[in-house]
Design an enzyme around this catalytic site. Sequence first.
Site, short mmCIF file in Angstrom:
data_model
loop_
_atom_site.label_atom_id
_atom_site.label_comp_id
_atom_site.label_asym_id
_atom_site.label_seq_id
_atom_site.Cartn_x
_atom_site.Cartn_y
_atom_site.Cartn_z
N GLY A 61 23.73 -48.41 69.16
CA GLY A 61 23.19 -47.26 69.36
C GLY A 61 23.78 -45.74 69.82
O GLY A 61 23.19 -44.78 70.11
N ILE A 84 22.18 -42.59 74.79
CA ILE A 84 22.11 -43.34 76.08
C ILE A 84 23.02 -44.54 75.99
O ILE A 84 23.63 -44.86 76.84
CB ILE A 84 20.60 -43.86 76.22
CG1 ILE A 84 19.69 -42.72 76.63
CG2 ILE A 84 20.45 -44.93 77.30
CD1 ILE A 84 18.38 -42.97 76.52
N VAL A 88 20.31 -51.16 60.63
CA VAL A 88 19.25 -52.48 60.65
C VAL A 88 18.60 -52.61 59.34
O VAL A 88 17.91 -53.52 59.15
CB VAL A 88 18.66 -52.45 61.87
CG1 VAL A 88 19.25 -52.60 63.12
CG2 VAL A 88 17.32 -51.30 62.30
N ILE A 142 18.37 -48.41 70.02
CA ILE A 142 17.94 -47.47 68.81
C ILE A 142 16.40 -47.69 68.72
O ILE A 142 15.57 -48.56 69.32
CB ILE A 142 18.70 -48.52 67.53
CG1 ILE A 142 17.91 -49.61 67.34
CG2 ILE A 142 20.00 -48.37 67.69
CD1 ILE A 142 18.29 -50.22 66.00
N TYR A 187 4.09 -38.73 72.39
CA TYR A 187 5.06 -39.92 72.06
C TYR A 187 4.23 -40.77 71.15
O TYR A 187 5.24 -41.65 70.62
CB TYR A 187 4.96 -40.52 73.50
CG TYR A 187 6.18 -41.41 73.50
CD1 TYR A 187 7.50 -40.71 73.26
CD2 TYR A 187 6.29 -42.94 73.71
CE1 TYR A 187 8.75 -41.57 73.35
CE2 TYR A 187 7.40 -43.82 73.75
CZ TYR A 187 8.68 -43.04 73.60
OH TYR A 187 9.92 -43.84 73.33
N LYS A 216 6.89 -49.32 71.99
CA LYS A 216 7.72 -49.56 73.48
C LYS A 216 6.90 -50.62 74.05
O LYS A 216 7.44 -51.53 74.84
CB LYS A 216 7.86 -48.18 73.94
CG LYS A 216 8.90 -47.33 73.39
CD LYS A 216 10.34 -47.75 73.07
CE LYS A 216 11.26 -46.72 72.93
NZ LYS A 216 12.68 -47.45 72.36
N THR A 243 18.43 -36.07 73.96
CA THR A 243 19.21 -36.89 72.61
C THR A 243 18.85 -36.48 71.46
O THR A 243 17.86 -35.71 71.17
CB THR A 243 19.32 -38.19 72.98
OG1 THR A 243 17.94 -38.61 72.74
CG2 THR A 243 19.73 -38.79 74.59
N1 LIG Z 1 15.91 -39.72 74.96
C1 LIG Z 1 15.12 -40.06 75.70
O1 LIG Z 1 14.27 -39.30 76.63
C2 LIG Z 1 14.77 -41.53 76.00
C3 LIG Z 1 13.96 -42.15 76.96
C4 LIG Z 1 13.61 -43.39 77.00
C5 LIG Z 1 14.14 -44.25 76.01
N2 LIG Z 1 14.81 -43.71 75.15
C6 LIG Z 1 15.21 -44.74 73.97
O2 LIG Z 1 16.61 -44.83 74.13
C7 LIG Z 1 17.26 -45.35 72.82
C8 LIG Z 1 18.33 -44.45 72.19
O3 LIG Z 1 17.84 -43.28 72.02
P1 LIG Z 1 18.56 -41.96 72.30
O4 LIG Z 1 17.68 -41.24 73.14
O5 LIG Z 1 20.11 -42.28 73.23
O6 LIG Z 1 18.96 -41.29 71.13
P2 LIG Z 1 20.07 -41.39 69.98
O7 LIG Z 1 19.77 -40.48 68.94
O8 LIG Z 1 21.49 -40.74 70.59
O9 LIG Z 1 20.16 -42.85 69.66
C9 LIG Z 1 19.34 -43.45 69.06
C10 LIG Z 1 20.05 -44.31 68.13
O10 LIG Z 1 19.38 -45.26 67.07
C11 LIG Z 1 19.96 -45.11 66.18
N3 LIG Z 1 19.33 -45.72 64.80
C12 LIG Z 1 18.24 -45.29 64.32
N4 LIG Z 1 17.99 -46.03 63.06
C13 LIG Z 1 18.73 -46.90 63.06
C14 LIG Z 1 18.92 -47.99 62.06
N5 LIG Z 1 18.29 -47.99 60.95
N6 LIG Z 1 20.09 -48.79 62.42
C15 LIG Z 1 20.76 -48.93 63.26
N7 LIG Z 1 20.62 -47.81 64.33
C16 LIG Z 1 19.46 -46.77 64.10
C17 LIG Z 1 20.67 -44.08 65.71
O11 LIG Z 1 21.99 -44.26 64.82
C18 LIG Z 1 21.22 -43.90 67.20
O12 LIG Z 1 22.46 -44.23 67.52
C19 LIG Z 1 15.97 -45.51 71.89
O13 LIG Z 1 15.49 -46.69 71.95
C20 LIG Z 1 14.95 -44.61 72.63
O14 LIG Z 1 13.50 -44.62 72.19
C21 LIG Z 1 15.03 -42.50 75.07
#
Ligand SMILES: NC(=O)c1ccc[n+]([C@@H]2O[C@H](COP(=O)([O-])OP(=O)(O)OC[C@H]3O[C@@H](n4cnc5c(N)ncnc54)[C@H](O)[C@@H]3O)[C@@H](O)[C@H]2O)c1
Length: 351
Positions: free
Chosen positions: A110, A117, A162, A189, A252, A259, A290
């Site tokens: 990810g 993150i 994926v 991801i 959301y 989730k 992000t």
């Molecule tokens: N940013 C926020 O506020 C926040 C808060 C809570 C949870 N999250 C969760 O954290 C996780 C990471 O997100 P982030 O905020 O770091 O953003 P980010 O965009 O940096 O990371 C998301 C990742 O998902 C990957 N991804 C998407 N489709 C994919 C696929 N088909 N195959 C493989 N990888 C794939 C992307 O390549 C990327 O690396 C997610 O699950 C997100 O829902 C984010």
Amino acid sequence: MALATLHWKTDETLAVGKGATVQQFVASLGGDKLEIDVAPWGEGHLRINGREIAHVEGLKDRRQAFRAIKEIAERYVETHMLKSEKKNASIALPAVKAKLLEGKKGLIVGIANESSIAWGCAKAFRAFGAEVAVTYLNDKAKKFVEPLARALEAPIFMPLDVNTPGQMEAVFERISKEWGKLDFAVHSIAFSPKDALQGRVVDVPRDGFATTMDVSCWTFIRMAHLAEPLMRKGGTLFTMSYYGSQMVVKNYNIMGVAKAALECAVRYIAAELGPKGIRVHAISPGPLATRAASGIPEFDALLDRAKAKAPARSLVSIDDVGVATAFLAHDAARLITGETLYVDGGYHIID
Ligand SMILES: NC(=O)c1ccc[n+]([C@@H]2O[C@H](COP(=O)([O-])OP(=O)(O)OC[C@H]3O[C@@H](n4cnc5c(N)ncnc54)[C@H](O)[C@@H]3O)[C@@H](O)[C@H]2O)c1
């Protein structure tokens, strides 16, 4: 920043006005260029990377102007991060003395860039002494992820979309061959097509729902399935969730549904794999700016609300999330499993 690293060199003398000369000095720091111009009538300018930062005038002569502006430049680099430093700082690993996870090996999925993150998690795991395998989405993403993987000294760096059959299996095969074991895996991801994410849950089309659930939830289940045989001596599995799974958070939408399913999967898998010493957690960070978050409308308002309402009165950083996650992989946390751990400054406890 040490002042001694600024070495001023005369660049060129430019003729200005009637016989007057403006003298130019340059210094470089990392990839940043600092320039000073001083004029005989006691005027001087400081530019950093072409942008004017300071200006002095009314001094006695060129020498005095140079001294004054040089001092400003030195103070500036002491108190500001320059472009090159920012670049290095964001990919630098935090200095941690205790290698609490030494000998552990884990997979991080990810990382898209240095705001991800997953990158915060990877930095923390590595700083605590663990070895990490890193994946990148595709060739387009590779150039952003590669320098980060290098900073992590990741011995395994592989593509993983994926949606591409076989890629996740290939990553686990390589881990099996190279490491013969896995101590932790971070699934960070999520994806939802725009028309599914940005509409009401009640209107979500079937394919949008399926894609959201598939990428954001099922792939974690699959990762756990592939990790199980490699975690013969136990291990820890992580996925990233969000408060919108529990409460209705504006915008959301369908991701909240995914989730909720993800957190529920965490509990079932924790129960199923617990007897083998495999622990499973969802980490639920507060909002972070992000790339994934940029798909959520009015995200800035969400950030403002999180900061104002959280008992800590602070937004979280990817490093906060990383160290909390790394802690749960430590043997000291061996009896904690099936948890959704909020790393949100306490936001979730406030009405
Ligand atoms: N940013 C926020 O506020 C926040 C808060 C809570 C949870 N999250 C969760 O954290 C996780 C990471 O997100 P982030 O905020 O770091 O953003 P980010 O965009 O940096 O990371 C998301 C990742 O998902 C990957 N991804 C998407 N489709 C994919 C696929 N088909 N195959 C493989 N990888 C794939 C992307 O390549 C990327 O690396 C997610 O699950 C997100 O829902 C984010």
